[in-house]
Design an enzyme around this catalytic site. Structure first.
Site, PDB file in Angstrom:
ATOM      1  N   GLU A  62       0.839  -1.218  -0.078  1.00  0.00           N
ATOM      2  CA  GLU A  62       0.020  -0.169  -0.003  1.00  0.00           C
ATOM      3  C   GLU A  62       0.889   1.222   0.180  1.00  0.00           C
ATOM      4  OE1 GLU A  62      -3.660   1.808   2.720  1.00  0.00           O
ATOM      5  OE2 GLU A  62      -2.467   0.241   3.342  1.00  0.00           O
ATOM      6  N   LYS A  79      -9.003   2.892  -2.475  1.00  0.00           N
ATOM      7  CA  LYS A  79      -9.309   2.105  -1.189  1.00  0.00           C
ATOM      8  C   LYS A  79     -10.841   2.535  -0.867  1.00  0.00           C
ATOM      9  CE  LYS A  79      -7.366   1.227   3.223  1.00  0.00           C
ATOM     10  NZ  LYS A  79      -6.164   1.285   4.093  1.00  0.00           N
ATOM     11  N   TYR A  89      -9.259   4.383  13.499  1.00  0.00           N
ATOM     12  CA  TYR A  89      -9.455   3.969  15.028  1.00  0.00           C
ATOM     13  C   TYR A  89      -7.961   3.436  15.246  1.00  0.00           C
ATOM     14  CZ  TYR A  89      -9.608  -0.518  12.492  1.00  0.00           C
ATOM     15  OH  TYR A  89      -9.273  -1.422  11.777  1.00  0.00           O
ATOM     16  N   CYS A 133      -5.626  -3.212   1.752  1.00  0.00           N
ATOM     17  CA  CYS A 133      -5.602  -3.305   3.046  1.00  0.00           C
ATOM     18  C   CYS A 133      -6.883  -3.516   3.885  1.00  0.00           C
ATOM     19  CB  CYS A 133      -4.886  -2.130   3.644  1.00  0.00           C
ATOM     20  SG  CYS A 133      -3.879  -2.601   5.267  1.00  0.00           S
ATOM     21  N   SER A 166      -6.827 -61.164   6.312  1.00  0.00           N
ATOM     22  CA  SER A 166      -5.613 -61.621   5.538  1.00  0.00           C
ATOM     23  C   SER A 166      -4.045 -61.590   6.179  1.00  0.00           C
ATOM     24  CB  SER A 166      -6.009 -61.192   4.217  1.00  0.00           C
ATOM     25  OG  SER A 166      -5.121 -59.999   4.279  1.00  0.00           O
TER      26      SER A 166
END
Length: 632
Positions: free
Chosen positions: A46, A115, A121, A170, A355
């Site tokens: 980015e 984007k 935040y 992103c 067997s």
């Protein structure tokens, strides 16, 4: 693109924050290197031209102008290259500044993707500098000398070979509904993500799970490039993650926390993704109505194809990390399936032939676990050993000991006299060791087991495995038949794995000796020294190869040409190409000619992603011909 493989690269370049000329040069170095390796599409982190951590320098017109000039330089210097490059840059669109991915090839910009979700935040403040795609009206802009679309609508890119890819940036993939959902449903087969993910404790593990789930849910390739050492470490650390996924599986990755630039080159099998989507009706229903703008890329010259992917030679075998969990899960599937059948039929006993070989050993182990689950005594497992003309001392001894170890009730019935009488009845020369000689013994054994089941109010548990069903390596209405095919969903290589797991759990030298015994139906006389003369893998070929063929033929429907190329890569140093080709032809011939046996199989539990049940995963006419596959 060959065999459906697209060669892609995720790059983590050396970079310096806000030094666009330096960054562009370092990215060009990696583009040149990738192009020399036959890479078709390369993605960078980015905002890779400026660096992600420029912060308020994004307000500076000098930086924005220098970025556009750097893009012009990159376009000029890649004009002669076929490779498609996806680079990150801030792009001004009128009054807006967008965090963008620029897709370029042959000296021109194919499209610009902005984007959508801007994190604002915690440690992120992207809305301080950038606008979202949601703020953007569909536009055609003039940028770096190109007239190019930058649109709020979904944009896809289609290569000359027909591979369709999309781009997100992103945070987009961390959103509740990522743009890649819409891109994939509109046709994107590969998603490229330009990212700048910082490192905090446990975040990386979450990221891996997120990308794996997104790739799996959308049945896509997912190529992720996140910035590394050169970013500012003011408050954050960037480890440099280059990650390549294919339908949920991690194909390749970079070294985290490396101070060196990295170029991770691998291949995504787009053909496999397409085949998976075609079979997935949920995906087909979900994509209704999804649309996108399609941008066609330029034609490219031919590159010599080299298969770069590491191919697992044993696709049915669990990894060491998941061995215990997977083996226990398989035993649980077998046990629950058999328990349900016993309860439904009101039978508290089973009959099975032992067997001294792998398949009957696995069946006995699964029966013993089932009886433990139901609280039934192991003595109600009626284990029958039926020595015949080809039984060797080794397998006879192991059969007796195995029955004793697992506490089953032993019945020994020698079939030599009854089969000899049968030979007289039908006029078979006992010295003629042909199919009649062999199959008479197999059918005699099955008759004994069926009659014993009637006598003891039990069901006959079949021991034949998935590989034998695929090859038709069973006597029709002989060992091909039972009342419940307990091993029907387990290929031979996985049978070996499960018995080996049990041997480790029990510290059993007996099971290890069974594992070491050559696989054989023991229907022809032993060698002069008493050892096994009739070896299955000498006749039909190595089960390692056949299970590989089975997986890719049934699971994905690959062409024989592609399966052979993958097998040669997977078994490099073990089997030569001619050997692989020889046994692949045997597999195809036997698989098609023996469908009539599979069309009337008894019930048996599905264990993995491949099954040959005529009522479930595999439905095929018994008279289909193999000529088209043999000629491909």
């Amino acid at each position: 693109m060959k065999y459906g493989f697209v060669t892609i690269a995720s790059a983590i370049p050396e970079m310096r924050v806000a030094n666009v000329d330096f960054n562009a040069e370092k990215m060009l170095d990696q583009i040149y290197e990738a192009d020399s390796k036959g890479v078709e599409i390369i993605v960078f982190p980015e905002l890779s031209i400026t660096g992600y951590t420029c912060q308020d320098l994004f307000y500076q017109q000098t930086l924005i102008d220098a970025t556009e000039a750097a893009v012009v330089k990159m376009l000029e210097k890649t004009r002669s290259l076929d490779i498609i490059s996806i680079v990150g840059a801030p792009v001004h669109v009128g009054d807006l500044l967008m965090n963008c991915a620029i897709v370029m090839q042959h000296g021109r910009i194919l499209g610009i993707v902005s984007k959508t979700y801007l994190p604002n935040y915690g440690e992120f403040y992207e809305k301080r500098w950038f606008a979202s795609t949601q703020d953007l009206n569909p536009k055609t802009i003039r940028y770096a000398g190109n007239t190019v679309d930058i649109s709020a609508d979904h944009m896809l890119f289609r290569t000359a070979a027909g591979v369709t890819f999309g781009v997100e940036i992103c945070e987009d993939v961390w959103a509740p509904v990522p743009p890649s959902n819409h891109l994939a449903l509109a046709g994107a087969e590969i998603i490229f993500n330009l990212s700048a993910t910082d490192e905090v404790v446990e975040k990386h593990a979450y990221l891996l799970g997120l990308l794996a789930q997104q790739s799996a849910r959308m049945i896509t390739g997912y190529v992720y490039s996140s910035c590394g050492f050169g970013e500012s470490s003011g408050d954050l650390v960037y480890a440099g993650n280059a990650l390549i996924y294919e339908n949920g599986s991690l194909v390749a990755k970079s070294n985290r926390f490396s101070i060196e630039p990295q170029l991770v080159v691998s291949q995504i099998d787009v053909e496999k993704l397409r085949l998976e989507r075609r079979k997935n009706t949920t995906f087909i229903n979900a994509q209704r109505g999804e649309k996108a703008i399609i941008v066609d890329t330029d034609k490219i010259g031919k590159h010599e194809f080299t298969l770069l992917r590491n191919i697992n030679p044993h696709p049915f075998i669990p990894s060491e990390k998941s061995m215990t969990e997977t083996c226990e899960e398989i035993f649980s599937i077998q046990s629950h399936a058999l328990a349900r059948r016993l309860i439904h039929t009101r039978c508290k006993k089973v009959v099975l032939g032992i067997s001294g070989g792998l398949d009957s050993t696995l069946a006995l182990i699964a029966c013993s676990r089932t009886f433990d689950m139901l609280g039934y005594p192991h003595s109600d497992i009626i284990a029958v050993t039926m020595p015949g003309f080809g039984t060797t001392g080794r397998t006879y001894k192991n059969a007796l000991e195995l029955i004793k170890v697992y506490g089953a009730t032993l019945l020994e019935i020698n079939i030599a006299a009854s089969v000899s009488q049968h030979f007289k009845d039908i006029g078979q020369d006992p010295d003629k060791h042909d199919a009649t000689y062999e199959n008479s013994q197999a059918r005699e054994r099955t008759q004994i087991l069926m009659d014993l089941a009637n006598k003891h109010s039990a069901i006959v548990v079949g021991t034949g495995d998935l590989s034998e069903l695929a090859l038709g390596w069973a006597t029709y209405n002989g060992d091909h038949m039972s009342m419940y095919g307990l091993n029907a969903g387990i290929p031979k290589t996985l049978v070996r794995c499960l018995v080996a797991y049990e041997a480790g759990e029990k510290h059993s030298s007996l099971l290890l000796d069974i594992l070491d015994t050559p696989i054989s139906p023991e229907l022809t006389p032993a060698a002069n020294d008493g050892t096994i003369e009739q070896k299955t893998e000498d006749i039909v070929g190595p089960y390692d190869l056949h299970d590989f063929f089975i997986y890719y033929f049934l699971r994905f429907g690959f062409t024989p040409e592609k399966i052979k190329a993958m097998a040669v890569k997977a078994f490099e140093g073990i089997y030569e190409a001619d050997t692989v080709g020889k046994w692949l032809k045997v597999f195809l011939r036997r698989f098609f000619s023996q469908q009539f046996k599979r069309s009337c199989l008894p019930d048996g539990p599905k264990v993995g992603s491949v099954s040959l049940s005529p009522r479930g995963d595999w439905r095929m006419p018994s008279d289909a011909t193999a000529s088209t596959w043999e000629e491909s």
